[in-house]
Design a protein around this motif. Structure first.
Motif, PDB file in Angstrom:
ATOM      1  N   ALA A 159      26.844 -41.781 -31.602  1.00 61.06           N
ATOM      2  CA  ALA A 159      27.986 -42.679 -31.396  1.00 61.06           C
ATOM      3  C   ALA A 159      28.654 -42.409 -30.050  1.00 61.06           C
ATOM      4  N   VAL A 160      28.852 -41.135 -29.721  1.00 62.45           N
ATOM      5  CA  VAL A 160      29.476 -40.789 -28.437  1.00 62.45           C
ATOM      6  C   VAL A 160      28.587 -41.222 -27.269  1.00 62.45           C
ATOM      7  N   ALA A 161      27.305 -40.962 -27.376  1.00 61.05           N
ATOM      8  CA  ALA A 161      26.386 -41.358 -26.311  1.00 61.05           C
ATOM      9  C   ALA A 161      26.398 -42.866 -26.116  1.00 61.05           C
ATOM     10  N   ALA A 162      26.465 -43.613 -27.221  1.00 67.40           N
ATOM     11  CA  ALA A 162      26.512 -45.075 -27.117  1.00 67.40           C
ATOM     12  C   ALA A 162      27.787 -45.532 -26.425  1.00 67.40           C
ATOM     13  N   GLY A 163      28.938 -44.918 -26.799  1.00 67.67           N
ATOM     14  CA  GLY A 163      30.199 -45.300 -26.162  1.00 67.67           C
ATOM     15  C   GLY A 163      30.218 -44.996 -24.677  1.00 67.67           C
ATOM     16  N   ILE A 210      29.242 -52.334 -31.530  1.00 65.49           N
ATOM     17  CA  ILE A 210      28.261 -51.280 -31.822  1.00 65.49           C
ATOM     18  C   ILE A 210      28.761 -50.365 -32.943  1.00 65.49           C
ATOM     19  N   SER A 211      30.076 -50.155 -32.995  1.00 63.29           N
ATOM     20  CA  SER A 211      30.631 -49.233 -34.002  1.00 63.29           C
ATOM     21  C   SER A 211      30.380 -49.704 -35.431  1.00 63.29           C
ATOM     22  N   GLN A 214      33.615 -43.569 -33.611  1.00 62.77           N
ATOM     23  CA  GLN A 214      33.569 -42.707 -32.430  1.00 62.77           C
ATOM     24  C   GLN A 214      32.986 -43.419 -31.215  1.00 62.77           C
ATOM     25  N   VAL A 215      32.288 -44.534 -31.421  1.00 64.18           N
ATOM     26  CA  VAL A 215      31.741 -45.288 -30.280  1.00 64.18           C
ATOM     27  C   VAL A 215      32.885 -45.781 -29.399  1.00 64.18           C
ATOM     28  N   ALA A 216      33.854 -46.443 -30.032  1.00 59.27           N
ATOM     29  CA  ALA A 216      34.991 -46.962 -29.264  1.00 59.27           C
ATOM     30  C   ALA A 216      35.834 -45.820 -28.697  1.00 59.27           C
TER      31      ALA A 216
END
Length: 420
Positions: free
Chosen positions: A85-89, A117-118, A129-131
């Motif tokens: 999630a962090v990598a995607a954000g 994505i979240s 956590q993406v946002a």
């Protein structure tokens, strides 16, 4: 502060100390979780701030604390989802920020894409956590003017999250990895205790004759308030299964060879059905009062004549006394289940079998009571039919539960089986 208040305070402290000495107590688990989280956060800060001299070192301890989950399995699964999630954000911010610049329109696009994505199911609870990562990355990005430095800062965020997650999982795995196999037993005990306590209150009242409307209404309300307990018990079983997965403790490997969660699962679902059957009994008893009140309002004189011709003391009360004896036998059965212990399962399974035999005999007495007095089992205005049907179902569930646990006690899972 008065002497009484001081004494009560120290008694609470002493009780908390006694709980800490019990290996599976909630107080001990909570304290251990706090200590492990603090250790994981400290180690992550040491790496990120002291060794790396990172610009935003707090990402590492924050991630580490999140990863000290209840079970080892959840620590691993959630760490993978969290890092993803962090990598995607950060990736969203990197693509849009580097191409469009740090302005309001870019932030709006970053927020929009990150929030979409979240909602990806693969990320589960970590989707939010993406946002969060995208917003922190945007703030970091706006504070650096050089493109190369911007890329470095964004990459450092992902690296810090990786470090924190790895430390959190490592601490959870290496230091007293959580083992919650007893949660399955606790769930069964809680359900059995609830049935035991309610029927233990009902049996004496029924034995004395027809209970009043307030009493039956209280039983009905209590039987209908079990949804939360059922959910907690099922969650306890799920946690018990999960706590053995990926757990490196030698004890966990031994438990995988002895615990039969299938038997516990079947027992728990049987208890859930028994709760429904007890609820049906309380509804039937309570509905009888409601029907009588409606009839009394409409035809009081005919009701009085009917009471004279067929007195409850002659028909209903003797049946209830037989039914009270039956419920007392269910109380004896659930009393054994309320102390279920894998280490004594063989002995307890034998006691459950004996209790089921006694329970069946008492059910037969209930049926004979209706036959001897000519009570109608098909009249919808009378409670006898429902009560006899539910007694039969309760008896069958108790017999089934005794057989399931007896088979589990006699035939534990083989060494190579997978029960977790």
């Amino acid at each position: 502060m008065s002497d009484t208040a001081t004494r009560e305070k120290w008694e609470r402290v002493a009780e908390w100390g006694r709980q800490l000495r019990r290996p599976e107590s909630s107080a001990r688990r909570s304290l251990l979780l706090v200590l492990k989280s603090a250790l994981a956060a400290t180690l992550s800060w040491l790496v990120s701030y002291e060794l790396m001299n990172a610009t935003s070192p707090a990402f590492a301890p924050f991630s580490a604390v999140l990863m000290v989950q209840v079970t080892v399995y959840q620590s691993v699964v959630q760490s993978l989802r969290y890092v993803g999630a962090v990598a995607a954000g950060v990736a969203v911010q990197a693509v849009l920020g580097l191409s469009a610049g740090p302005d309001l329109v870019t932030f709006a696009l970053v927020a929009l894409v990150a929030l979409v994505i979240s909602r990806w199911r693969v990320l589960g609870a970590q989707g939010s956590q993406v946002a969060t990562a995208a917003f922190f990355a945007f703030a970091t990005y706006t504070g650096v003017s050089d493109n190369i430095d911007q890329v470095k800062e964004l990459g450092q965020i992902v690296l810090l999250v990786l470090i924190g997650s790895a430390v959190g999982v490592g601490v959870n795995v290496l230091i007293a990895p959580p083992l919650r196999y007893r949660s399955a037993e606790w769930g069964i005990r809680a359900l059995a205790q609830e049935i035991h306590d309610l029927l233990d209150a009902m049996a004496p009242e029924l034995g004395e004759g027809t209970p009043d409307a307030d009493t039956t209404q209280g039983w009905r309300n209590r039987a209908d308030r079990t949804d939360t307990l059922i959910s907690q018990s099922r969650e306890g079983l799920r946690t018990a299964r999960e706590s053995l997965r990926l757990n490196p403790r030698p004890w966990a490997r031994r438990r995988r060879r002895t615990i039969t969660f299938e038997a516990y699962d079947r027992t728990m679902e049987a208890l859930v059905r028994m709760i429904s059957q007890v609820a049906a009994i309380t509804r039937s008893l309570d509905q009888q009062h409601q029907d009588e009140e409606q009839d009394q309002d409409q035809e009081r004189e005919r009701e009085q004549e009917r009471e004279e011709e067929s007195s409850p003391d002659r028909d209903y009360a003797p049946f209830l006394r037989a039914y009270a004896t039956f419920l007392s036998s269910v109380v004896d059965f659930t009393e054994v289940l309320a102390t279920l212990d894998e280490d004594h399962l063989r002995d307890q399974a034998g006691r459950l079998g004996e209790a089921a035999d006694s329970l069946e005999r008492c059910r037969g007495e209930v049926v004979r009571s209706t036959e001897e007095r000519g009570l109608s089992l098909t009249d919808p205005t009378e409670p006898y039919g429902v009560l006899v049907v539910e007694a039969t179902r309760l008896s069958e569930e108790c017999r089934y539960t005794a057989q399931v646990l007896a088979r589990s006690a006699e035939n534990p899972p083989p060494s190579g089986s997978r029960t977790a």
